[in-house]
Design a protein around this motif. Sequence first.
Motif, PDB file in Angstrom:
ATOM      1  N   VAL A  28      61.056  38.991  30.059  1.00 28.70           N
ATOM      2  CA  VAL A  28      61.120  39.657  28.755  1.00 28.70           C
ATOM      3  C   VAL A  28      61.066  41.175  28.929  1.00 28.70           C
ATOM      4  O   VAL A  28      61.878  41.914  28.341  1.00 28.70           O
ATOM      5  CB  VAL A  28      59.970  39.175  27.846  1.00 28.70           C
ATOM      6  N   PHE A  29      60.119  41.673  29.723  1.00 29.68           N
ATOM      7  CA  PHE A  29      59.992  43.112  29.940  1.00 29.68           C
ATOM      8  C   PHE A  29      61.264  43.689  30.564  1.00 29.68           C
ATOM      9  O   PHE A  29      61.762  44.747  30.140  1.00 29.68           O
ATOM     10  CB  PHE A  29      58.795  43.419  30.840  1.00 29.68           C
ATOM     11  N   VAL A 220      45.964  50.685  32.948  1.00 34.67           N
ATOM     12  CA  VAL A 220      45.037  49.552  32.816  1.00 34.67           C
ATOM     13  C   VAL A 220      45.552  48.354  33.608  1.00 34.67           C
ATOM     14  O   VAL A 220      44.797  47.700  34.348  1.00 34.67           O
ATOM     15  CB  VAL A 220      44.848  49.182  31.328  1.00 34.67           C
ATOM     16  N   LEU A 221      46.839  48.040  33.484  1.00 35.96           N
ATOM     17  CA  LEU A 221      47.413  46.919  34.227  1.00 35.96           C
ATOM     18  C   LEU A 221      47.349  47.160  35.734  1.00 35.96           C
ATOM     19  O   LEU A 221      47.089  46.236  36.511  1.00 35.96           O
ATOM     20  CB  LEU A 221      48.865  46.693  33.806  1.00 35.96           C
ATOM     21  N   GLU A 222      47.584  48.394  36.144  1.00 37.17           N
ATOM     22  CA  GLU A 222      47.563  48.713  37.563  1.00 37.17           C
ATOM     23  C   GLU A 222      46.178  48.514  38.174  1.00 37.17           C
ATOM     24  O   GLU A 222      46.025  47.891  39.225  1.00 37.17           O
ATOM     25  CB  GLU A 222      48.023  50.159  37.772  1.00 37.17           C
ATOM     26  N   TYR A 223      45.155  49.025  37.511  1.00 31.35           N
ATOM     27  CA  TYR A 223      43.812  48.986  38.091  1.00 31.35           C
ATOM     28  C   TYR A 223      43.053  47.697  37.790  1.00 31.35           C
ATOM     29  O   TYR A 223      41.933  47.525  38.265  1.00 31.35           O
ATOM     30  CB  TYR A 223      43.017  50.202  37.614  1.00 31.35           C
ATOM     31  N   LEU A 229      53.098  42.378  36.422  1.00 32.99           N
ATOM     32  CA  LEU A 229      53.285  42.773  35.030  1.00 32.99           C
ATOM     33  C   LEU A 229      53.427  44.293  34.911  1.00 32.99           C
ATOM     34  O   LEU A 229      54.223  44.797  34.113  1.00 32.99           O
ATOM     35  CB  LEU A 229      52.118  42.290  34.168  1.00 32.99           C
ATOM     36  N   GLN A 230      52.645  45.022  35.701  1.00 32.07           N
ATOM     37  CA  GLN A 230      52.694  46.485  35.617  1.00 32.07           C
ATOM     38  C   GLN A 230      54.055  47.015  36.043  1.00 32.07           C
ATOM     39  O   GLN A 230      54.622  47.900  35.385  1.00 32.07           O
ATOM     40  CB  GLN A 230      51.592  47.077  36.499  1.00 32.07           C
ATOM     41  N   THR A 231      54.615  46.466  37.118  1.00 30.21           N
ATOM     42  CA  THR A 231      55.883  46.987  37.627  1.00 30.21           C
ATOM     43  C   THR A 231      57.060  46.618  36.715  1.00 30.21           C
ATOM     44  O   THR A 231      58.001  47.406  36.569  1.00 30.21           O
ATOM     45  CB  THR A 231      56.149  46.457  39.043  1.00 30.21           C
ATOM     46  N   THR A 232      57.032  45.430  36.114  1.00 31.37           N
ATOM     47  CA  THR A 232      58.125  45.056  35.209  1.00 31.37           C
ATOM     48  C   THR A 232      57.962  45.703  33.837  1.00 31.37           C
ATOM     49  O   THR A 232      58.954  46.076  33.199  1.00 31.37           O
ATOM     50  CB  THR A 232      58.206  43.525  35.062  1.00 31.37           C
TER      51      THR A 232
END
Length: 324
Positions: A28-29, A220-223, A229-232
């Motif tokens: 989706v992203f 927030v997603l990264e840490y 999810l963070q990269t997409t």
Amino acid sequence: MGDSLSHVPEGLIGGYHGGLAVRILMVVFSSIALYNAIELIILIFLVFNQYSGLYFWAMLLSNVLGVIPHAIGYLLEFFNKGPSWLAVTLSTIGFYFMVPGQSIVLYSRLHLVVQSRKVLHRIRLLIIFDTIILLVPTTVLTYSTIYVRTEPIIRGYNVMERMQVAWFCAQEMLISSIYIWETVNLLRMRPDKDPARKKTMYELITINVIIILMDVALLVLEYTGFYTLQTTLKAAVYSVKLKLEFAVLRKLVLLVNSRPSDTSSTEHEEYPNFVNPEQLTGDITHAAPTRSRTRSRYPLSGISMDSLDRSERRGYSSETTRPP
């Protein structure tokens, strides 16, 4: 989901083998990012009459060589399609043009509200410095993690990747904060009671706050360890931020060049700000040069009227760019 620094991020090697919900979100992203990028490429060529200038090329390359290869590269990587070198190369090239490219886009319209050459020069040096010291080590560590895979290299990649995300987010927050600060000062310097002009200023502030909040979401997603999810999501976030640029740019040009009586017109509210192809023309990336070495007492006097469409310039006097 909280991977330690000594482990390869999930999905970087051999694809992602997690739950279905995360896979759906990744698709989706990436789909949102690709759709926005393709739409923006079409709009860029519709909006600009002159295909030149820093702003034009930064916007175009951030989409063509940034968002699109970044989204495709990580899809190939996480779903383990094709050779890994191809997926990593595409995502790396995409990152080069997408993330530093966003900072260049922000910088290329900074002159519309900031008249200090010293501030503009320092922001430019900051972007160049950050790009060199962050991209080169991260690229080397990425390929080394995939093909060498020793613990010191993996740990170095995890540290550098987190630092890179935080650093670029902080850089974009800094530039967006300067816009918010200078826009507020712009209203104080011209304290008219026109409601449409105030509405434009608040819209500018809101858009820049949204950009900052999206950067916070990526952090927030990264840490918290959600690497996939963070990269997409990053490609989708940056495509949205680039799309917001069309709205921000026109509003800035109208704000700094209009008189109170002009901003009350609803002539240009018929279409969305970043869809109407008659909104922008010419090279909007540079202000008109000053004719005297003496600093003008009015910071807005350096804004070029060439930034506006002919229909927007109609009826303006030669004193338009001067504060009332």
